[in-house]
Design an enzyme around this catalytic site. Sequence first.
Site, PDB file in Angstrom:
ATOM      1  N   LYS A 259       0.846  -1.191   0.000  1.00 26.82           N
ATOM      2  CA  LYS A 259       0.000   0.000   0.000  1.00 26.82           C
ATOM      3  C   LYS A 259       0.886   1.247   0.000  1.00 26.82           C
ATOM      4  CE  LYS A 259      -3.961  -1.752   2.620  1.00 26.82           C
ATOM      5  NZ  LYS A 259      -5.003  -1.597   1.598  1.00 26.82           N
ATOM      6  N   ASP A 270      -7.889  -3.148  10.215  1.00 27.50           N
ATOM      7  CA  ASP A 270      -8.320  -4.243   9.346  1.00 27.50           C
ATOM      8  C   ASP A 270      -8.737  -5.482  10.154  1.00 27.50           C
ATOM      9  OD1 ASP A 270      -8.887  -4.533   6.680  1.00 27.50           O
ATOM     10  OD2 ASP A 270      -7.001  -5.551   6.184  1.00 27.50           O
ATOM     11  N   ARG A 333     -10.259 -11.405   1.521  1.00 29.40           N
ATOM     12  CA  ARG A 333     -11.135 -12.412   0.908  1.00 29.40           C
ATOM     13  C   ARG A 333     -10.489 -13.787   0.926  1.00 29.40           C
ATOM     14  NH1 ARG A 333     -11.444  -9.154  -4.662  1.00 29.40           N
ATOM     15  NH2 ARG A 333     -11.265  -7.461  -3.167  1.00 29.40           N
TER      16      ARG A 333
HETATM   17  N1  BES Z   1      -8.216  -3.761   4.051  1.00 30.45           N
HETATM   18  C1  BES Z   1      -8.370  -3.327   2.722  1.00 30.45           C
HETATM   19  C2  BES Z   1      -9.679  -2.585   2.465  1.00 30.45           C
HETATM   20  C3  BES Z   1      -9.850  -1.255   3.159  1.00 30.45           C
HETATM   21  C4  BES Z   1      -9.581  -0.094   2.473  1.00 30.45           C
HETATM   22  C5  BES Z   1     -10.365  -1.185   4.433  1.00 30.45           C
HETATM   23  C6  BES Z   1      -9.788   1.127   3.097  1.00 30.45           C
HETATM   24  C7  BES Z   1     -10.554   0.034   5.058  1.00 30.45           C
HETATM   25  C8  BES Z   1     -10.278   1.191   4.381  1.00 30.45           C
HETATM   26  C9  BES Z   1      -8.335  -4.525   1.774  1.00 30.45           C
HETATM   27  O1  BES Z   1      -7.583  -5.596   2.180  1.00 30.45           O
HETATM   28  C10 BES Z   1      -7.787  -4.030   0.475  1.00 30.45           C
HETATM   29  O2  BES Z   1      -6.682  -3.591   0.474  1.00 30.45           O
HETATM   30  N2  BES Z   1      -8.584  -4.114  -0.565  1.00 30.45           N
HETATM   31  C11 BES Z   1      -8.185  -3.652  -1.852  1.00 30.45           C
HETATM   32  C12 BES Z   1      -8.743  -4.602  -2.883  1.00 30.45           C
HETATM   33  C13 BES Z   1      -8.194  -4.387  -4.261  1.00 30.45           C
HETATM   34  C14 BES Z   1      -6.710  -4.745  -4.298  1.00 30.45           C
HETATM   35  C15 BES Z   1      -8.960  -5.234  -5.224  1.00 30.45           C
HETATM   36  C16 BES Z   1      -8.784  -2.250  -2.042  1.00 30.45           C
HETATM   37  O3  BES Z   1      -9.900  -2.001  -1.604  1.00 30.45           O
HETATM   38  O4  BES Z   1      -8.101  -1.417  -2.623  1.00 30.45           O
HETATM   39 ZN    ZN Z   2      -7.327  -5.812   4.267  1.00 37.66          ZN
HETATM   40 ZN    ZN Z   3      -5.499  -5.393   1.645  1.00 35.02          ZN
END
Ligand code: BES
Ligand code: ZN
Ligand code: ZN
Length: 496
Positions: A259, A270, A333
């Site tokens: 990230k 998370d 997921r």
């Molecule tokens: N934990 C994150 C989702 C998230 C984002 C939670 C912002 C709280 C605030 C999740 O694991 C994630 O990173 N999801 C990605 C999915 C993508 C790579 C398809 C996302 O939402 O960008």
């Molecule tokens: Zn996550």
């Molecule tokens: Zn993630």
Amino acid sequence: MNFTVTQEKIGAVRADCEIVIVINKQLDHKWVHDKKDLETLNFKGTLDEVAFLPHQHRVYTGVDSLERDEVRIAVSNALHAIAKTNYKSVKIASYVKDCPVTNTKAIVEGSKLGTYRFDRYKSEKEPFSIEEMIISLEEYAEKTLNLDPAKIAVKDAETIAEVTNHAKEIVNTPPDDMTPEALAKYAVELANDLDNVSYFIGDQNFLEEQNMGAFLAVSRASTHAPRLIHLTYKPENAKERFVFVGKGLTYDSGGLSLKPSEHMVSMKADKSGAAAAISILEGAARLKVPFEVHAIIGACENMIGGNAYKPDDVLVAKNGKTIEVRNTDAEGRLVLADCLCYATELKPDYLVDLATLTGACVVAVGEYTTGVMGHSSPLKHAIMSAATKSGELTGSLPFNRYLKKLLKSNIADLSNISSSRYGGAITAALFLDNFVEEPYKEKWIHLDIAGPAYVEKDWGYNQAGASGAGVRMCLYWMKDLAYKASQKNHPHKKEK
Ligand code: BES
Ligand code: ZN
Ligand code: ZN
């Protein structure tokens, strides 16, 4: 803070201070004693207005209507206004209309939720002197002298707010202090403190025995070992079986699909799905709901390192399905896939997963709202209406056959990300759908709490940081179902 209800008239109740709710600009209401002062202060009596009159020992707080979430917000606002005083007790009228319970509960919930502080890491804690709140049910008491329903309501509301605050505490705790092992320890101690609650903690070996290849891959690069946490509340003669599955990423760095720095901050949150599932179970046990309730948590960290799982890897989940990893940041997921397989083996009557799953859900419905997804409209409707009563916001996001196709992989049974940038919250849920066996599809609800679980500014009675999203809606929902079940056993009683 202690809460007491009394049938004494509000004027006769002795307390250091009084909270007066002003309903939609009604400055002529019988409980408004300081109309002139309020006019001088230009206090109109609408939601989010507060006027503290120290000489009168009164704090006025506005609402647009007596809708219960406005009452929660107004009471929380009033307590903030007097937080720095040395008042020890405060009184408030219950503003009963026809039901002694609704507003009394809202007053208690607004007080307890609104005065939560995460100050464990502060050397100097802000003092809060109020120890007692006395709620006058004078209008209700005019009709009947039985205060028992209100007393039960106070207890229930205290429990619901307390366990919501416990979820906040778990989520707010920094990642190095709330590791998967620490979360498991918390769960074990909780189980030991509660009646009819047992626990099982699965370690890395257990995950291997269970063929949880997706969960294991996510956790591989962390120095903290993963844990599958399984709590069970089983009262005597339990009716239906509820299984809550929580995403417990104690930290999500994104893994090798790292990230960017500004998105990594707050990823201690998370684990909010896990915190919710554990606290729902705590609430169910303390409220003594007549159901069997399970909380299943997939707890691990998504980190980087020489042994990290990679984009291009193919993982095998517990149910034998193969998953092409195309983004290691879509890790929740993967963990949930294995946990959902484990959960369906319990043959649930209701299966609910809670997860901070996608940023796309926050884009879709905004940061205060939980995305609700599933195959059963009545089930979605039941949870969403319970959520409204509980003060949580929800929005339904619809499945469709075209979005499902976007998870196809050329080399495996499915890809862990969609091939389109649109509809990401729904495609994530449709990924999970692959791990919910056929007889349970209609019993399954997915709650994406990525927005409301952690908001970095105050909103209503929620503080900046964790809000305990999902806890109150699920407890209100179970209470609703318990009430309906009790009415079936007494068909002569009318439904409220
Ligand atoms: N934990 C994150 C989702 C998230 C984002 C939670 C912002 C709280 C605030 C999740 O694991 C994630 O990173 N999801 C990605 C999915 C993508 C790579 C398809 C996302 O939402 O960008
Ligand atoms: Zn996550
Ligand atoms: Zn993630």
